[in-house]
Scaffold this motif. Structure first.
Motif, PDB file in Angstrom:
ATOM      1  N   SER A  46      90.083  -9.978 -22.369  1.00 52.04           N
ATOM      2  CA  SER A  46      88.972  -9.294 -23.014  1.00 52.04           C
ATOM      3  C   SER A  46      89.474  -8.798 -24.382  1.00 52.04           C
ATOM      4  O   SER A  46      88.790  -8.847 -25.340  1.00 52.04           O
ATOM      5  CB  SER A  46      88.621  -8.276 -21.945  1.00 52.04           C
ATOM      6  N   PHE A  47      90.716  -8.099 -24.324  1.00 48.30           N
ATOM      7  CA  PHE A  47      91.203  -7.533 -25.568  1.00 48.30           C
ATOM      8  C   PHE A  47      91.851  -8.804 -26.564  1.00 48.30           C
ATOM      9  O   PHE A  47      91.466  -8.727 -27.701  1.00 48.30           O
ATOM     10  CB  PHE A  47      92.539  -6.790 -25.368  1.00 48.30           C
ATOM     11  N   ALA A  48      92.026  -9.965 -26.152  1.00 47.52           N
ATOM     12  CA  ALA A  48      92.316 -11.098 -27.098  1.00 47.52           C
ATOM     13  C   ALA A  48      91.061 -11.344 -27.730  1.00 47.52           C
ATOM     14  O   ALA A  48      90.852 -11.907 -28.884  1.00 47.52           O
ATOM     15  CB  ALA A  48      93.200 -12.175 -26.189  1.00 47.52           C
ATOM     16  N   LYS A  49      90.059 -11.621 -26.805  1.00 43.98           N
ATOM     17  CA  LYS A  49      88.616 -12.129 -27.074  1.00 43.98           C
ATOM     18  C   LYS A  49      88.396 -11.030 -28.351  1.00 43.98           C
ATOM     19  O   LYS A  49      87.757 -11.479 -29.518  1.00 43.98           O
ATOM     20  CB  LYS A  49      87.734 -12.137 -25.995  1.00 43.98           C
ATOM     21  N   LYS A  50      88.233  -9.959 -28.252  1.00 46.15           N
ATOM     22  CA  LYS A  50      87.926  -8.962 -29.239  1.00 46.15           C
ATOM     23  C   LYS A  50      88.438  -8.753 -30.391  1.00 46.15           C
ATOM     24  O   LYS A  50      88.069  -8.708 -31.615  1.00 46.15           O
ATOM     25  CB  LYS A  50      87.756  -7.299 -28.568  1.00 46.15           C
ATOM     26  N   PHE A  51      89.923  -8.814 -30.217  1.00 43.00           N
ATOM     27  CA  PHE A  51      90.706  -8.587 -31.522  1.00 43.00           C
ATOM     28  C   PHE A  51      91.533  -9.848 -32.039  1.00 43.00           C
ATOM     29  O   PHE A  51      92.069  -9.705 -33.038  1.00 43.00           O
ATOM     30  CB  PHE A  51      91.759  -7.415 -31.128  1.00 43.00           C
ATOM     31  N   GLY A  52      91.524 -10.907 -31.213  1.00 42.45           N
ATOM     32  CA  GLY A  52      92.025 -12.212 -31.693  1.00 42.45           C
ATOM     33  C   GLY A  52      93.412 -12.115 -32.544  1.00 42.45           C
ATOM     34  O   GLY A  52      94.442 -11.465 -32.038  1.00 42.45           O
ATOM     35  N   LYS A  56      99.018  -6.155 -34.900  1.00 44.30           N
ATOM     36  CA  LYS A  56      99.292  -5.406 -33.887  1.00 44.30           C
ATOM     37  C   LYS A  56      98.574  -4.051 -33.649  1.00 44.30           C
ATOM     38  O   LYS A  56      98.418  -3.698 -32.599  1.00 44.30           O
ATOM     39  CB  LYS A  56     100.916  -5.437 -33.827  1.00 44.30           C
ATOM     40  N   THR A  57      98.569  -3.475 -34.809  1.00 45.59           N
ATOM     41  CA  THR A  57      97.819  -2.370 -34.656  1.00 45.59           C
ATOM     42  C   THR A  57      96.600  -2.514 -35.487  1.00 45.59           C
ATOM     43  O   THR A  57      96.823  -2.917 -36.796  1.00 45.59           O
ATOM     44  CB  THR A  57      98.803  -1.091 -35.247  1.00 45.59           C
ATOM     45  N   ASN A  66      96.357  -0.027 -30.659  1.00 46.34           N
ATOM     46  CA  ASN A  66      97.665  -0.589 -30.695  1.00 46.34           C
ATOM     47  C   ASN A  66      97.642  -1.766 -29.678  1.00 46.34           C
ATOM     48  O   ASN A  66      97.957  -1.483 -28.254  1.00 46.34           O
ATOM     49  CB  ASN A  66      98.631   0.627 -30.264  1.00 46.34           C
ATOM     50  N   ILE A  67      97.189  -2.864 -29.989  1.00 47.00           N
ATOM     51  CA  ILE A  67      97.249  -4.130 -29.237  1.00 47.00           C
ATOM     52  C   ILE A  67      98.658  -4.511 -28.622  1.00 47.00           C
ATOM     53  O   ILE A  67      98.797  -4.712 -27.341  1.00 47.00           O
ATOM     54  CB  ILE A  67      96.696  -5.540 -30.025  1.00 47.00           C
ATOM     55  N   SER A  68      99.708  -4.373 -29.331  1.00 49.45           N
ATOM     56  CA  SER A  68     100.958  -4.587 -28.813  1.00 49.45           C
ATOM     57  C   SER A  68     101.283  -3.866 -27.718  1.00 49.45           C
ATOM     58  O   SER A  68     101.964  -4.243 -26.819  1.00 49.45           O
ATOM     59  CB  SER A  68     102.096  -4.389 -30.026  1.00 49.45           C
ATOM     60  N   ASP A  72     101.936  -5.226 -23.969  1.00 46.03           N
ATOM     61  CA  ASP A  72     103.340  -4.667 -23.323  1.00 46.03           C
ATOM     62  C   ASP A  72     103.183  -4.074 -22.132  1.00 46.03           C
ATOM     63  O   ASP A  72     103.825  -4.281 -21.134  1.00 46.03           O
ATOM     64  CB  ASP A  72     104.388  -3.770 -24.261  1.00 46.03           C
ATOM     65  N   ALA A  73     102.295  -3.147 -21.856  1.00 41.75           N
ATOM     66  CA  ALA A  73     102.089  -2.416 -20.781  1.00 41.75           C
ATOM     67  C   ALA A  73     101.436  -3.399 -19.529  1.00 41.75           C
ATOM     68  O   ALA A  73     101.769  -3.495 -18.398  1.00 41.75           O
ATOM     69  CB  ALA A  73     100.815  -1.384 -21.043  1.00 41.75           C
ATOM     70  N   MET A  74     100.550  -4.303 -20.174  1.00 35.46           N
ATOM     71  CA  MET A  74     100.043  -5.240 -19.183  1.00 35.46           C
ATOM     72  C   MET A  74     101.157  -6.459 -18.762  1.00 35.46           C
ATOM     73  O   MET A  74     101.274  -6.681 -17.301  1.00 35.46           O
ATOM     74  CB  MET A  74      99.005  -6.225 -19.629  1.00 35.46           C
ATOM     75  N   LEU A  75     102.220  -6.563 -19.432  1.00 35.94           N
ATOM     76  CA  LEU A  75     103.377  -7.378 -19.042  1.00 35.94           C
ATOM     77  C   LEU A  75     104.166  -7.041 -18.355  1.00 35.94           C
ATOM     78  O   LEU A  75     104.457  -7.744 -17.087  1.00 35.94           O
ATOM     79  CB  LEU A  75     103.917  -7.835 -20.468  1.00 35.94           C
ATOM     80  N   ASN A  76     104.250  -5.602 -18.426  1.00 39.46           N
ATOM     81  CA  ASN A  76     105.094  -4.584 -17.296  1.00 39.46           C
ATOM     82  C   ASN A  76     104.425  -4.865 -15.895  1.00 39.46           C
ATOM     83  O   ASN A  76     105.109  -4.921 -14.823  1.00 39.46           O
ATOM     84  CB  ASN A  76     105.354  -3.433 -17.680  1.00 39.46           C
ATOM     85  N   GLU A  77     103.190  -4.819 -15.977  1.00 42.20           N
ATOM     86  CA  GLU A  77     102.406  -4.741 -14.607  1.00 42.20           C
ATOM     87  C   GLU A  77     102.279  -6.046 -13.921  1.00 42.20           C
ATOM     88  O   GLU A  77     102.478  -6.003 -12.923  1.00 42.20           O
ATOM     89  CB  GLU A  77     100.901  -4.150 -15.136  1.00 42.20           C
ATOM     90  N   LEU A  78     102.290  -7.167 -14.683  1.00 44.57           N
ATOM     91  CA  LEU A  78     101.848  -8.116 -14.293  1.00 44.57           C
ATOM     92  C   LEU A  78     103.390  -9.068 -13.930  1.00 44.57           C
ATOM     93  O   LEU A  78     103.178  -9.773 -13.074  1.00 44.57           O
ATOM     94  CB  LEU A  78     101.192  -9.081 -15.397  1.00 44.57           C
TER      95      LEU A  78
END
Length: 196
Positions: A46-52, A56-57, A66-68, A72-78
Motif C-alpha cells: 500500500s505504501f509503495a503504491k501510494k509513494f512509488g 525516502k522522506t 519517512n518511507i525508509s 525498515d520497521a516492516m523488514l524487522n517485523e517480517l
C-alpha cells in the motif's frame, strides 16, 4: 465551497496516511510482533503504491512521511516470519521494496529460498512480479530465475466439473500470462542477462 471540501479531503487523507505510518512504525518496533506476514505485505504494498519512487522522506503540503523508516520497521517485523509467506505475500513484498528502491538484501535473500520452495503455488502475476522485483533491484538470483522458468513451463490442468478430477492438460503456466506479465517477465530475464 467545492474547492474547500476537496482541499479538506486531501488534507484529511494525507493526515490519515501520516498517522497510519507513525502507528505502524510504533507497533512494528515494539518488542512483541504485531503484524502477520499478510499484514506486512499489505502495508508495504500500500505504501509503495501510494509513494512509488519518491524519495525516502516525502513531504506533501500537509504531511511528512519517512518511507525508509516504515520499510525498515516492516523488514524487522517480517524477517523472522519469511517462511510463513505465501505466493502473494512474497510477490507483493518484493514488488513493494523494489518499487520504493529500499535496500533489503536480507529480505531478497530470504524471500528467494521461500519463493523457490513455493513456486508451484504462484500464479502468473506472482511469478512476473517476483522476477520483475529482483531484476529492478539488480539482485542476482539465478536459482530463482531457473526455478521460475521451470514453473512457467509446468503443465497446468483443468478440473473436470463432472468428477472433480484433473484430467485435461491445458498447456503450461506461461499460457496464463497476460501481456503485462509477459512483458515484465521478458524484461526481468533480459535485464538480468538470464537466458535459459
Amino acid at each position: 465551497k467545492i474547492s474547500y471540501k476537496m482541499r479538506k479531503s486531501v488534507v484529511d487523507s494525507e493526515k490519515l496516511w501520516e498517522l497510519l505510518e507513525r502507528n505502524i512504525i510504533q507497533k512494528a518496533n515494539s518488542p512483541k510482533g504485531n503484524f502477520s506476514v499478510q499484514e506486512c505485505a499489505n502495508i508495504v504494498w500500500s505504501f509503495a503504491k501510494k509513494f512509488g519512487g519518491r524519495s525516502k522522506t516525502t513531504t506533501t503540503s500537509h504531511s511528512t512521511y519517512n518511507i525508509s523508516m516504515l520499510f525498515d520497521a516492516m523488514l524487522n517485523e517480517l524477517s523472522p516470519k519469511l517462511r510463513q509467506c505465501n505466493a502473494q505475500d512474497i510477490a507483493n513484498t518484493v514488488w513493494a521494496y523494489a518499487t520504493v528502491d529500499h535496500p533489503a538484501t536480507a529480505l531478497f535473500d530470504g524471500m528467494m529460498s521461500t519463493a523457490i520452495r513455493k513456486l508451484d503455488k504462484f500464479d502468473s502475476q506472482n511469478l512476473a512480479n517476483t522476477v520483475w522485483a529482483y531484476a529492478t533491484v539488480k539482485y542476482p538470483a539465478p536459482q530463482l530465475f531457473d526455478a521460475v522458468s521451470e514453473a512457467a513451463l509446468t503443465a497446468t490442468t483443468s478440473m473436470s466439473s463432472a468428477n472433480n478430477s484433473s484430467d485435461s492438460n491445458t498447456g503450461n503456466k506461461l499460457d496464463t500470462f497476460n501481456s503485462q506479465a509477459i512483458a515484465n517477465t521478458v524484461w526481468a530475464f533480459a535485464s538480468m542477462g538470464h537466458y535459459t
